[in-house]
Motif scaffolding. Structure first.
Motif, short mmCIF file in Angstrom:
data_model
loop_
_atom_site.label_atom_id
_atom_site.label_comp_id
_atom_site.label_asym_id
_atom_site.label_seq_id
_atom_site.Cartn_x
_atom_site.Cartn_y
_atom_site.Cartn_z
N GLN A 52 0.83 -1.20 0.00
CA GLN A 52 0.00 0.00 0.00
C GLN A 52 0.87 1.26 0.00
OE1 GLN A 52 -2.47 0.95 3.52
NE2 GLN A 52 -4.20 1.09 2.10
N LYS A 53 1.96 1.25 0.78
CA LYS A 53 2.88 2.39 0.80
C LYS A 53 3.57 2.56 -0.57
CE LYS A 53 3.79 2.22 5.77
NZ LYS A 53 4.76 1.87 6.83
N LEU A 54 3.90 1.43 -1.19
CA LEU A 54 4.52 1.46 -2.51
C LEU A 54 3.55 2.07 -3.53
CD1 LEU A 54 7.28 0.63 -3.62
CD2 LEU A 54 6.32 -1.63 -4.11
N ASP A 55 2.29 1.65 -3.48
CA ASP A 55 1.27 2.20 -4.37
C ASP A 55 1.05 3.69 -4.12
OD1 ASP A 55 0.69 0.08 -6.00
OD2 ASP A 55 -0.99 -0.65 -4.81
N SER A 56 1.14 4.09 -2.85
CA SER A 56 0.97 5.50 -2.50
C SER A 56 2.08 6.35 -3.15
CB SER A 56 0.99 5.68 -0.99
OG SER A 56 0.88 7.04 -0.64
N LEU A 57 3.31 5.85 -3.12
CA LEU A 57 4.42 6.56 -3.76
C LEU A 57 4.22 6.64 -5.27
CD1 LEU A 57 7.52 5.10 -1.85
CD2 LEU A 57 6.69 7.46 -1.77
N ILE A 58 3.78 5.54 -5.86
CA ILE A 58 3.52 5.53 -7.30
C ILE A 58 2.45 6.55 -7.66
CG2 ILE A 58 2.60 4.15 -9.22
CD1 ILE A 58 3.89 1.67 -7.82
N ASN A 59 1.38 6.58 -6.86
CA ASN A 59 0.28 7.51 -7.12
C ASN A 59 0.72 8.97 -6.96
OD1 ASN A 59 -1.54 5.47 -7.69
ND2 ASN A 59 -2.27 5.32 -5.58
N GLN A 60 1.58 9.23 -5.98
CA GLN A 60 2.08 10.60 -5.78
C GLN A 60 2.85 11.07 -7.01
OE1 GLN A 60 4.33 10.97 -2.12
NE2 GLN A 60 2.76 9.90 -0.96
N HIS A 61 3.73 10.20 -7.52
CA HIS A 61 4.49 10.57 -8.71
C HIS A 61 3.57 10.68 -9.93
CE1 HIS A 61 8.61 10.63 -7.26
NE2 HIS A 61 8.38 9.54 -6.56
N GLN A 62 2.56 9.81 -10.01
CA GLN A 62 1.64 9.87 -11.15
C GLN A 62 0.84 11.17 -11.14
OE1 GLN A 62 1.33 7.24 -13.65
NE2 GLN A 62 0.56 9.11 -14.58
N GLN A 63 0.40 11.60 -9.96
CA GLN A 63 -0.35 12.84 -9.85
C GLN A 63 0.51 14.04 -10.26
OE1 GLN A 63 -1.82 12.89 -5.83
NE2 GLN A 63 -3.24 11.20 -6.18
N LYS A 64 1.77 14.05 -9.81
CA LYS A 64 2.67 15.15 -10.17
C LYS A 64 2.97 15.12 -11.67
CE LYS A 64 4.82 15.42 -5.60
NZ LYS A 64 6.03 15.16 -4.80
N HIS A 65 3.16 13.91 -12.20
CA HIS A 65 3.40 13.74 -13.63
C HIS A 65 2.23 14.28 -14.44
CE1 HIS A 65 3.01 11.49 -17.43
NE2 HIS A 65 4.32 11.50 -17.47
N ASP A 66 1.01 13.91 -14.04
CA ASP A 66 -0.18 14.34 -14.77
C ASP A 66 -0.39 15.85 -14.67
OD1 ASP A 66 -0.53 11.70 -15.37
OD2 ASP A 66 -2.16 11.35 -13.96
N LYS A 67 -0.13 16.40 -13.47
CA LYS A 67 -0.28 17.84 -13.28
C LYS A 67 0.67 18.61 -14.19
CE LYS A 67 -0.13 21.46 -9.73
NZ LYS A 67 0.09 21.76 -8.30
N LEU A 68 1.93 18.18 -14.23
CA LEU A 68 2.93 18.85 -15.06
C LEU A 68 2.60 18.68 -16.55
CD1 LEU A 68 6.14 17.89 -13.08
CD2 LEU A 68 5.28 20.21 -13.42
N SER A 69 2.09 17.51 -16.92
CA SER A 69 1.71 17.27 -18.32
C SER A 69 0.56 18.19 -18.73
CB SER A 69 1.31 15.80 -18.52
OG SER A 69 2.42 14.95 -18.31
N ASN A 70 -0.37 18.41 -17.81
CA ASN A 70 -1.48 19.32 -18.10
C ASN A 70 -1.00 20.77 -18.21
OD1 ASN A 70 -3.41 17.28 -18.17
ND2 ASN A 70 -3.85 17.44 -15.98
N ILE A 71 -0.04 21.14 -17.34
CA ILE A 71 0.54 22.48 -17.43
C ILE A 71 1.24 22.65 -18.78
CG2 ILE A 71 2.38 23.97 -16.54
CD1 ILE A 71 1.72 22.86 -13.74
N LYS A 72 1.99 21.65 -19.19
CA LYS A 72 2.69 21.72 -20.48
C LYS A 72 1.69 21.89 -21.63
CE LYS A 72 5.53 19.10 -23.71
NZ LYS A 72 6.21 17.81 -24.00
N LYS A 73 0.64 21.10 -21.61
CA LYS A 73 -0.37 21.18 -22.67
C LYS A 73 -0.98 22.58 -22.73
CE LYS A 73 -4.71 19.15 -24.23
NZ LYS A 73 -5.80 18.16 -23.93
N ALA A 74 -1.32 23.13 -21.55
CA ALA A 74 -1.93 24.46 -21.51
C ALA A 74 -0.96 25.53 -21.98
CB ALA A 74 -2.40 24.76 -20.09
N MET A 75 0.30 25.42 -21.58
CA MET A 75 1.28 26.44 -21.95
C MET A 75 1.66 26.37 -23.43
SD MET A 75 1.43 28.20 -19.30
CE MET A 75 2.82 29.30 -19.44
N LEU A 76 1.64 25.17 -24.02
CA LEU A 76 1.88 25.06 -25.45
C LEU A 76 0.81 25.82 -26.23
CD1 LEU A 76 2.98 21.32 -25.91
CD2 LEU A 76 4.32 23.34 -26.54
N GLU A 77 -0.41 25.79 -25.70
CA GLU A 77 -1.51 26.50 -26.36
C GLU A 77 -1.40 28.02 -26.17
OE1 GLU A 77 -5.05 24.83 -24.74
OE2 GLU A 77 -4.84 22.92 -25.79
#
Length: 366
Positions: free
Chosen positions: A149-174
Motif C-alpha cells: 500500500q505504501k509502494l502504491d501511494s508513492l507511485i500515485n504521488q508521482h503519477q499525480q505530479k506527472h499528470d499535473k505537469l503534463s497538463n501544465i505543459k499542454k496548456a502552456m503550449l496553447e
C-alpha cells in the motif's frame, strides 16, 4: 511454501487453499442509471468508482474486480460501498486481512481467466478453482499489505505530479504559441513584444535525411550511442550518423498520430530511415522548433494506410508561426525543456517503483 523475501520475525510455511475458501467472489447488484449519483456511497463498477448511491450493499473494507468488459482491474475500497453487477466482490475474508487479499488477487492476475472474444467476461468459478498460498499469521499478512500500500501511494504521488505537469505543459503550449490566424501569443516572457511571423519549415531548417542508415538488430554492434527510429530510442550502438543538435520527426511508423513523435537530440546519435532529421538554420533555435512542431496536427499531412507516412516534401512545406527573436525562442525552448525534464523524472520514478512492485509481488508471495 516459503516466500523468497520475508519480513523479520515471520517464519513457518504458508498454507495452500482454493481461493473460494480464502476470499470468494460474488456478482454485484444491479442499479438503475437514474440512481447512480443519488448519495454518498461509491458505486464500484468494472473500471472503478462510477457514481454514488444513497445505500450500500457491502461493508468496508472491500476488494472488487471487473466481471465483464474491463476485467483484471482490482480495486480496494475502504468505505461502505455498492458493488455494481458489472463487478465481482469478495464476500468473506475468512479472518484474512483484506489488504493482503487485495494484493493476493493482484498477484493472481485474474484477467487471464477471462472468456469471450467480444466483451470478455470473468467466470468466478474459474477463479475459485485456483490454489493460492498465504500465511496464517495475520501480522505477516498485515505487514505485506501495508508494504504494498505504501509502494502504491508513492507511485500515485508521482503519477499525480506527472499528470499535473503534463497538463501544465499542454496548456502552456496553447498559450505560449499564437493561435491560428494570430501573430502574438497569449502568454510570453517579459521583454518580448514583436509580432511573430508566418513561415514554412524549409525556410528555417535544413534536412539531413541523406546521412541516415538503417541497421537490422542482428547487425548492430552494442555501444553507448542511442539508435533512433520513428518513436525514439530503439537501441544503443557503436558509431553514429549525426553529431550535434537536431530535431527528429517520425517519417513512418509513428505509434501515436495525435501526439506525433518529435525528439530533440544534442550530441552523437544514430538515426535509421524511419525518422526525418532536421537542423535549425542560423538565428533559429532547435529546441524552440521542437516545441513549435509539437503544436502541429500532423494527421492531415500523412499518407498511407496502416503505416502512415510523412513525406519529406510535404514536411518541408509545413506552415509555422515563429518568433523572429532568437532570445525569445531560446527562453521558450528552455522553459519547455525544463518542464519535460521534470515530467520525465516522475515517469522514471513511476517506472522504477512499478518494477520494484512487480519484483516484490513475485518474491514476497509463494
Amino acid at each position: 511454501m516459503v516466500p523468497e523475501i520475508r519480513f523479520r520475525k515471520s517464519s513457518g510455511k504458508w498454507i495452500q487453499e482454493n481461493i473460494s475458501n480464502v476470499a470468494p467472489l460474488q456478482r454485484g447488484f444491479d442499479l438503475p442509471k437514474s440512481e447512480m449519483n443519488a448519495g454518498v456511497y461509491p458505486v464500484v463498477m468494472s473500471n472503478g468508482v462510477n457514481g454514488f448511491h444513497n445505500a450500500f450493499q457491502a461493508k468496508a473494507p472491500g476488494v472488487v474486480t471487473g466481471r465483464s468488459g474491463t476485467i483484471g482491474n482490482i480495486h480496494y475500497i475502504d468505505v461502505d460501498y455498492w458493488p455494481h453487477n458489472t463487478s465481482l466482490w469478495v464476500t468473506n475474508f475468512y479472518k484474512n486481512v483484506p489488504l493482503f487479499i487485495y494484493y493476493l488477487y493482484i498477484k493472481l492476475d485474474i484477467k487471464k481467466f477471462g472468456t469471450g472474444s467480444g466483451v470478455p467476461t470473468l467466470n468466478r468459478n474459474d477463479v475459485h478453482d485456483q490454489l493460492v498460498a498465504f500465511p496464517k499469521d495475520e501480522k505477516e499478512q498485515t505487514a505485506i499489505g501495508n508494504y504494498f500500500q505504501k509502494l502504491d501511494s508513492l507511485i500515485n504521488q508521482h503519477q499525480q505530479k506527472h499528470d499535473k505537469l503534463s497538463n501544465i505543459k499542454k496548456a502552456m503550449l496553447e498559450k505560449m504559441f499564437p493561435k491560428q490566424g494570430e501573430t502574438i501569443p497569449e502568454i510570453r516572457f517579459k521583454g518580448f513584444s514583436d509580432e511573430w511571423k508566418e513561415t514554412v519549415l524549409s525556410e528555417i531548417v535544413n534536412k539531413y535525411d541523406n546521412l541516415r542508415i538503417a541497421v537490422t538488430t542482428k547487425d548492430r554492434i552494442a555501444g553507448i550511442i542511442p539508435y533512433y527510429g520513428a518513436n525514439g530510442i530503439q537501441d544503443y550502438v557503436e558509431g553514429y550518423t549525426h553529431d550535434g543538435e537536431y530535431i527528429l520527426l517520425a517519417e513512418d511508423g509513428a505509434n501515436d498520430l495525435k501526439h506525433y513523435p518529435i525528439h530533440y537530440v544534442n550530441g552523437k546519435v544514430w538515426v535509421n530511415n524511419h525518422a526525418h532529421v532536421l537542423k535549425a538554420k542560423e538565428d533559429n533555435s532547435n529546441i524552440f522548433l521542437k516545441y513549435a512542431l509539437n503544436n502541429v496536427d500532423f494527421e492531415p499531412f500523412l499518407v498511407g494506410g496502416g503505416r502512415a507516412k510523412l513525406n519529406a516534401g510535404v514536411m518541408m512545406n509545413l506552415e509555422l508561426i515563429i518568433s523572429t527573436d532568437t532570445e525569445e525562442q531560446l527562453a521558450i525552448g528552455n522553459y519547455f525543456q525544463k518542464l519535460d525534464a521534470l515530467i520525465n523524472q516522475h515517469q522514471q520514478q513511476i517506472t522504477k517503483l512499478n518494477n520494484i512492485k512487480q519484483a516484490c509481488l513475485s518474491k514476497m508471495f509463494v
